[in-house]
Design a protein around this motif. Sequence first.
Motif, PDB file in Angstrom:
ATOM      1  N   PHE A 144       0.822  -1.201   0.000  1.00 51.14           N
ATOM      2  CA  PHE A 144       0.000   0.000   0.000  1.00 51.14           C
ATOM      3  C   PHE A 144       0.862   1.260   0.000  1.00 51.14           C
ATOM      4  CE2 PHE A 144      -2.371  -3.464   1.959  1.00 51.14           C
ATOM      5  CZ  PHE A 144      -3.446  -3.523   1.090  1.00 51.14           C
ATOM      6  N   TYR A 145       1.842   1.251  -0.868  1.00 49.35           N
ATOM      7  CA  TYR A 145       2.727   2.400  -1.031  1.00 49.35           C
ATOM      8  C   TYR A 145       2.537   2.902  -2.454  1.00 49.35           C
ATOM      9  CZ  TYR A 145       6.897   5.295  -0.465  1.00 49.35           C
ATOM     10  OH  TYR A 145       7.751   6.360  -0.380  1.00 49.35           O
ATOM     11  N   PRO A 146       2.424   4.231  -2.675  1.00 52.17           N
ATOM     12  CA  PRO A 146       2.120   4.762  -4.010  1.00 52.17           C
ATOM     13  C   PRO A 146       3.057   4.223  -5.089  1.00 52.17           C
ATOM     14  CG  PRO A 146       2.012   6.515  -2.379  1.00 52.17           C
ATOM     15  CD  PRO A 146       2.542   5.309  -1.660  1.00 52.17           C
ATOM     16  N   GLY A 147       2.467   3.786  -6.181  1.00 48.80           N
ATOM     17  CA  GLY A 147       3.234   3.323  -7.324  1.00 48.80           C
ATOM     18  C   GLY A 147       3.614   1.867  -7.292  1.00 48.80           C
ATOM     19  N   ARG A 148       3.469   1.204  -6.156  1.00 47.25           N
ATOM     20  CA  ARG A 148       3.866  -0.199  -6.053  1.00 47.25           C
ATOM     21  C   ARG A 148       2.670  -1.106  -6.333  1.00 47.25           C
ATOM     22  NH1 ARG A 148       8.186  -0.288  -1.005  1.00 47.25           N
ATOM     23  NH2 ARG A 148       9.371   1.542  -1.725  1.00 47.25           N
ATOM     24  N   ILE A 149       2.897  -2.131  -7.145  1.00 50.70           N
ATOM     25  CA  ILE A 149       1.790  -2.990  -7.564  1.00 50.70           C
ATOM     26  C   ILE A 149       1.923  -4.422  -7.066  1.00 50.70           C
ATOM     27  CG2 ILE A 149       1.284  -1.605  -9.600  1.00 50.70           C
ATOM     28  CD1 ILE A 149       2.733  -3.742 -11.268  1.00 50.70           C
ATOM     29  N   ILE A 150       3.099  -4.812  -6.570  1.00 48.56           N
ATOM     30  CA  ILE A 150       3.262  -6.179  -6.078  1.00 48.56           C
ATOM     31  C   ILE A 150       4.385  -6.204  -5.048  1.00 48.56           C
ATOM     32  CG2 ILE A 150       4.954  -6.945  -7.815  1.00 48.56           C
ATOM     33  CD1 ILE A 150       3.198  -9.586  -7.938  1.00 48.56           C
ATOM     34  N   ASP A 151       4.223  -7.045  -4.028  1.00 45.48           N
ATOM     35  CA  ASP A 151       5.218  -7.240  -2.972  1.00 45.48           C
ATOM     36  C   ASP A 151       5.665  -8.693  -3.043  1.00 45.48           C
ATOM     37  OD1 ASP A 151       6.693  -5.957  -1.075  1.00 45.48           O
ATOM     38  OD2 ASP A 151       5.149  -5.932   0.473  1.00 45.48           O
ATOM     39  N   LEU A 152       6.922  -8.924  -3.374  1.00 49.55           N
ATOM     40  CA  LEU A 152       7.424 -10.263  -3.629  1.00 49.55           C
ATOM     41  C   LEU A 152       8.016 -10.903  -2.379  1.00 49.55           C
ATOM     42  CD1 LEU A 152       9.276  -9.318  -6.906  1.00 49.55           C
ATOM     43  CD2 LEU A 152       7.162 -10.648  -6.787  1.00 49.55           C
ATOM     44  N   SER A 153       7.998 -12.210  -2.342  1.00 55.43           N
ATOM     45  CA  SER A 153       8.719 -12.921  -1.295  1.00 55.43           C
ATOM     46  C   SER A 153      10.220 -12.742  -1.509  1.00 55.43           C
ATOM     47  CB  SER A 153       8.371 -14.411  -1.328  1.00 55.43           C
ATOM     48  OG  SER A 153       8.884 -15.007  -2.514  1.00 55.43           O
ATOM     49  N   ALA A 168      12.007  -2.497  -8.029  1.00 60.00           N
ATOM     50  CA  ALA A 168      12.348  -2.528  -9.451  1.00 60.00           C
ATOM     51  C   ALA A 168      11.070  -2.361 -10.263  1.00 60.00           C
ATOM     52  CB  ALA A 168      13.046  -3.835  -9.832  1.00 60.00           C
ATOM     53  N   PRO A 169      11.171  -1.783 -11.467  1.00 63.26           N
ATOM     54  CA  PRO A 169      10.002  -1.709 -12.342  1.00 63.26           C
ATOM     55  C   PRO A 169       9.689  -3.088 -12.911  1.00 63.26           C
ATOM     56  CG  PRO A 169      11.933  -0.858 -13.479  1.00 63.26           C
ATOM     57  CD  PRO A 169      12.358  -1.131 -12.060  1.00 63.26           C
ATOM     58  N   VAL A 170       8.429  -3.479 -12.880  1.00 61.36           N
ATOM     59  CA  VAL A 170       8.039  -4.812 -13.331  1.00 61.36           C
ATOM     60  C   VAL A 170       6.760  -4.748 -14.145  1.00 61.36           C
ATOM     61  CG1 VAL A 170       9.107  -5.993 -11.360  1.00 61.36           C
ATOM     62  CG2 VAL A 170       6.702  -5.270 -11.231  1.00 61.36           C
ATOM     63  N   GLU A 171       6.516  -5.838 -14.855  1.00 60.47           N
ATOM     64  CA  GLU A 171       5.224  -6.082 -15.481  1.00 60.47           C
ATOM     65  C   GLU A 171       4.632  -7.317 -14.823  1.00 60.47           C
ATOM     66  OE1 GLU A 171       3.619  -6.087 -19.945  1.00 60.47           O
ATOM     67  OE2 GLU A 171       4.853  -7.845 -19.490  1.00 60.47           O
ATOM     68  N   VAL A 172       3.369  -7.212 -14.394  1.00 58.80           N
ATOM     69  CA  VAL A 172       2.681  -8.318 -13.736  1.00 58.80           C
ATOM     70  C   VAL A 172       1.523  -8.754 -14.626  1.00 58.80           C
ATOM     71  CG1 VAL A 172       1.442  -9.091 -11.687  1.00 58.80           C
ATOM     72  CG2 VAL A 172       3.302  -7.425 -11.464  1.00 58.80           C
ATOM     73  N   VAL A 173       1.470 -10.036 -14.955  1.00 61.63           N
ATOM     74  CA  VAL A 173       0.407 -10.590 -15.793  1.00 61.63           C
ATOM     75  C   VAL A 173      -0.293 -11.698 -15.023  1.00 61.63           C
ATOM     76  CG1 VAL A 173      -0.141 -11.773 -17.954  1.00 61.63           C
ATOM     77  CG2 VAL A 173       1.681 -10.053 -17.901  1.00 61.63           C
ATOM     78  N   GLY A 174      -1.598 -11.587 -14.851  1.00 60.38           N
ATOM     79  CA  GLY A 174      -2.365 -12.636 -14.195  1.00 60.38           C
ATOM     80  C   GLY A 174      -2.445 -13.877 -15.063  1.00 60.38           C
ATOM     81  N   LEU A 175      -2.340 -15.042 -14.444  1.00 60.89           N
ATOM     82  CA  LEU A 175      -2.351 -16.315 -15.167  1.00 60.89           C
ATOM     83  C   LEU A 175      -3.588 -17.122 -14.809  1.00 60.89           C
ATOM     84  CD1 LEU A 175       1.376 -17.435 -14.779  1.00 60.89           C
ATOM     85  CD2 LEU A 175       0.329 -16.175 -16.672  1.00 60.89           C
ATOM     86  N   ALA A 176      -4.235 -17.656 -15.836  1.00 62.94           N
ATOM     87  CA  ALA A 176      -5.376 -18.542 -15.637  1.00 62.94           C
ATOM     88  C   ALA A 176      -4.944 -19.949 -16.002  1.00 62.94           C
ATOM     89  CB  ALA A 176      -6.554 -18.120 -16.507  1.00 62.94           C
ATOM     90  N   PRO A 177      -4.926 -20.896 -15.057  1.00 61.32           N
ATOM     91  CA  PRO A 177      -4.505 -22.269 -15.368  1.00 61.32           C
ATOM     92  C   PRO A 177      -5.290 -22.840 -16.539  1.00 61.32           C
ATOM     93  CG  PRO A 177      -4.747 -21.974 -13.015  1.00 61.32           C
ATOM     94  CD  PRO A 177      -5.291 -20.729 -13.658  1.00 61.32           C
ATOM     95  N   GLY A 178      -4.583 -23.420 -17.496  1.00 59.51           N
ATOM     96  CA  GLY A 178      -5.231 -24.025 -18.645  1.00 59.51           C
ATOM     97  C   GLY A 178      -5.414 -23.089 -19.813  1.00 59.51           C
ATOM     98  N   GLN A 179      -5.193 -21.801 -19.610  1.00 58.22           N
ATOM     99  CA  GLN A 179      -5.319 -20.848 -20.700  1.00 58.22           C
ATOM    100  C   GLN A 179      -4.022 -20.845 -21.509  1.00 58.22           C
ATOM    101  OE1 GLN A 179      -5.854 -16.794 -19.498  1.00 58.22           O
ATOM    102  NE2 GLN A 179      -6.645 -16.158 -21.480  1.00 58.22           N
ATOM    103  N   THR A 180      -4.058 -21.373 -22.709  1.00 57.63           N
ATOM    104  CA  THR A 180      -2.843 -21.539 -23.499  1.00 57.63           C
ATOM    105  C   THR A 180      -2.501 -20.323 -24.325  1.00 57.63           C
ATOM    106  OG1 THR A 180      -4.109 -22.538 -25.288  1.00 57.63           O
ATOM    107  CG2 THR A 180      -3.159 -24.034 -23.642  1.00 57.63           C
ATOM    108  N   ARG A 181      -3.493 -19.553 -24.680  1.00 63.12           N
ATOM    109  CA  ARG A 181      -3.199 -18.342 -25.446  1.00 63.12           C
ATOM    110  C   ARG A 181      -4.247 -17.293 -25.129  1.00 63.12           C
ATOM    111  NH1 ARG A 181      -6.354 -17.857 -30.158  1.00 63.12           N
ATOM    112  NH2 ARG A 181      -7.712 -19.650 -30.538  1.00 63.12           N
TER     113      ARG A 181
END
Length: 283
Positions: A144-153, A168-181
């Motif tokens: 919950f800090y401005p500009g941050r979108i994910i907190d990693l282990s 670090a600047p990152v791109e986060v993409v949600g994954l749906a199991p079984g979705q191949t494309r």
Amino acid sequence: MIGPRPVGSRSGAFRGRLAAGLCLALTLAGCGFLPSTGYRNPADLSARSVVPHKLALSPYGNTPYTVDGRTYYPLKTAAGYRQRGIASWYGLPFNGQKTSDGATYNMYAMTAASKVLPLPSYARVRNLNNNKTVIVLVNDRGPFYPGRIIDLSYAAAARLGILATGTAPVEVVGLAPGQTRRRRPTPVAHRGPDVFGPHPAQRVARRAFFVQVGAFSRHQDAERLAHRLDKKGLTDPRIFHDRVNGRGLYLVRLGPEADKDAALALSARLYRDGMGHGLIIDP
């Protein structure tokens, strides 16, 4: 953010975690070595990757919540989520505590915290500085800090090479199991006032950017959100239909916008209007 209790009651704990993380980042960056106690050398961490599979949503951490006066609306599915921003990481003293979905935080597992992704769900995180990627299990809320979108282990941060810098600047993409494309969702008819125009499919630019506001299994829920957006002056909300793992979803999106800067501005307006974080959908 640690703990299955309402997130709003843990904002103080997060600020403590943030302060500890900043101090640790300064220590790592200035001295070039890991803390003397409690941490394993990143070179010793297991290289085992997370393999997404079907998960049941947790009874904890998936309802709207408020932190420091701001309300967040967790998504129903990780499918379609794609966001760029800043990643941070957390380790001690949170190792062994409960995460927001009730699991036990293990800093040596490939996990992460997100403000809006479902708990639990999977996401692919790419470090934009070095192009390293990792798949994580999202089971916690934050940061919950401005500009941050994910907190990693700690382990995920080590794999991405951001232990020393802390962020670090990152791109986060949600994954749906079984979705191949990933295929483009189809616009659907709106049964309420004609906020889409007569031919929504023809109005979608090939290189357009959309801002996704919600995803629902029921069309009427998507319509309800579209009406809320329209009443707030956020005109031209559209409802698209997509199928993920055989399940039909109705996606509420604003746009199209001609470029990503315009889409980001629209997402920021959503946040200011109390509608949560809009997700930028790249063409």
